[in-house]
Design a protein around this motif. Structure first.
Motif, PDB file in Angstrom:
ATOM      1  N   ARG A   3      57.115  37.434  72.062  1.00  0.00           N
ATOM      2  CA  ARG A   3      58.394  37.309  71.919  1.00  0.00           C
ATOM      3  C   ARG A   3      58.587  36.108  70.451  1.00  0.00           C
ATOM      4  NH1 ARG A   3      61.631  36.327  77.525  1.00  0.00           N
ATOM      5  NH2 ARG A   3      61.796  38.414  77.912  1.00  0.00           N
ATOM      6  N   TYR A   5      59.706  36.708  67.665  1.00  0.00           N
ATOM      7  CA  TYR A   5      60.668  37.360  66.795  1.00  0.00           C
ATOM      8  C   TYR A   5      61.903  36.268  66.944  1.00  0.00           C
ATOM      9  CZ  TYR A   5      62.042  39.883  70.953  1.00  0.00           C
ATOM     10  OH  TYR A   5      62.384  40.142  72.157  1.00  0.00           O
ATOM     11  N   ILE A  28      68.862  48.591  66.389  1.00  0.00           N
ATOM     12  CA  ILE A  28      67.471  47.720  66.335  1.00  0.00           C
ATOM     13  C   ILE A  28      66.729  48.913  66.672  1.00  0.00           C
ATOM     14  CG2 ILE A  28      66.078  46.232  67.934  1.00  0.00           C
ATOM     15  CD1 ILE A  28      68.642  44.751  68.406  1.00  0.00           C
ATOM     16  N   ILE A  31      60.005  45.931  67.303  1.00  0.00           N
ATOM     17  CA  ILE A  31      59.698  44.673  66.798  1.00  0.00           C
ATOM     18  C   ILE A  31      58.471  45.019  65.934  1.00  0.00           C
ATOM     19  CG2 ILE A  31      58.381  42.485  67.604  1.00  0.00           C
ATOM     20  CD1 ILE A  31      61.478  43.044  68.718  1.00  0.00           C
ATOM     21  N   CYS A  36      62.292  41.322  64.426  1.00  0.00           N
ATOM     22  CA  CYS A  36      63.030  42.415  64.895  1.00  0.00           C
ATOM     23  C   CYS A  36      63.415  43.274  63.943  1.00  0.00           C
ATOM     24  CB  CYS A  36      64.117  41.695  65.798  1.00  0.00           C
ATOM     25  SG  CYS A  36      65.265  42.961  66.640  1.00  0.00           S
ATOM     26  N   CYS A  92      66.065  37.634  73.736  1.00  0.00           N
ATOM     27  CA  CYS A  92      64.874  38.583  73.974  1.00  0.00           C
ATOM     28  C   CYS A  92      65.056  39.683  75.380  1.00  0.00           C
ATOM     29  CB  CYS A  92      63.557  37.680  74.631  1.00  0.00           C
ATOM     30  SG  CYS A  92      62.979  36.665  73.226  1.00  0.00           S
ATOM     31  N   VAL A  95      67.295  42.580  73.192  1.00  0.00           N
ATOM     32  CA  VAL A  95      66.550  43.412  72.390  1.00  0.00           C
ATOM     33  C   VAL A  95      65.772  44.244  73.342  1.00  0.00           C
ATOM     34  CG1 VAL A  95      64.561  42.912  70.718  1.00  0.00           C
ATOM     35  CG2 VAL A  95      66.515  41.586  70.593  1.00  0.00           C
ATOM     36  N   GLU A  96      65.035  43.499  74.246  1.00  0.00           N
ATOM     37  CA  GLU A  96      63.908  44.405  75.126  1.00  0.00           C
ATOM     38  C   GLU A  96      64.854  45.499  75.929  1.00  0.00           C
ATOM     39  OE1 GLU A  96      61.959  41.244  77.201  1.00  0.00           O
ATOM     40  OE2 GLU A  96      61.087  40.501  75.365  1.00  0.00           O
TER      41      GLU A  96
END
Length: 104
Positions: A3, A5, A28, A31, A36, A92, A95-96
């Motif tokens: 993580r 980023y 997006i 990564i 990102c 996080c 994004v994940e």
């Protein structure tokens, strides 16, 4: 997934972005190199790509545009955005979740 980023700061989370302007859509992607990677439709002319990134991040993280601040990378592809009021964990997770939905 590392993580790296996202960095935690007292003002909020700083998202490290690798911008890919002139793409078919704004999203997006992955990564990559502790950043990102975000595709944006806008060209890198007169700050259009930066504005498109601010708008996209505002929508993705459900925060007002004024809470998305470009800290570094005004003219380059590598950028840092302060997302005011968000934690590293919140960024996080969002994004994940997006990447998991895409199967990345």
């Amino acid at each position: 997934m590392a993580r790296d980023y996202v960095k935690e700061t007292p003002a909020g989370a700083v998202l490290m972005v690798l911008a890919a302007p002139r793409s078919s859509k704004t999203e997006i992607v992955e990564i990559q190199q502790d950043r990102c990677k975000i595709k944006v439709k806008a060209p890198p002319v007169d700050g259009e790509a930066n504005s498109a990134l601010v708008e996209a991040l505002s929508k993705i993280f459900k925060i007002p545009k004024k809470f998305v601040i470009l800290e570094k990378g005004q003219t380059g592809k590598q950028k840092s955005f302060l997302l005011s009021g968000l934690t590293k964990e919140q960024v996080c997770q969002t994004v994940e979740a997006i990447l998991a939905e895409k199967g990345k």
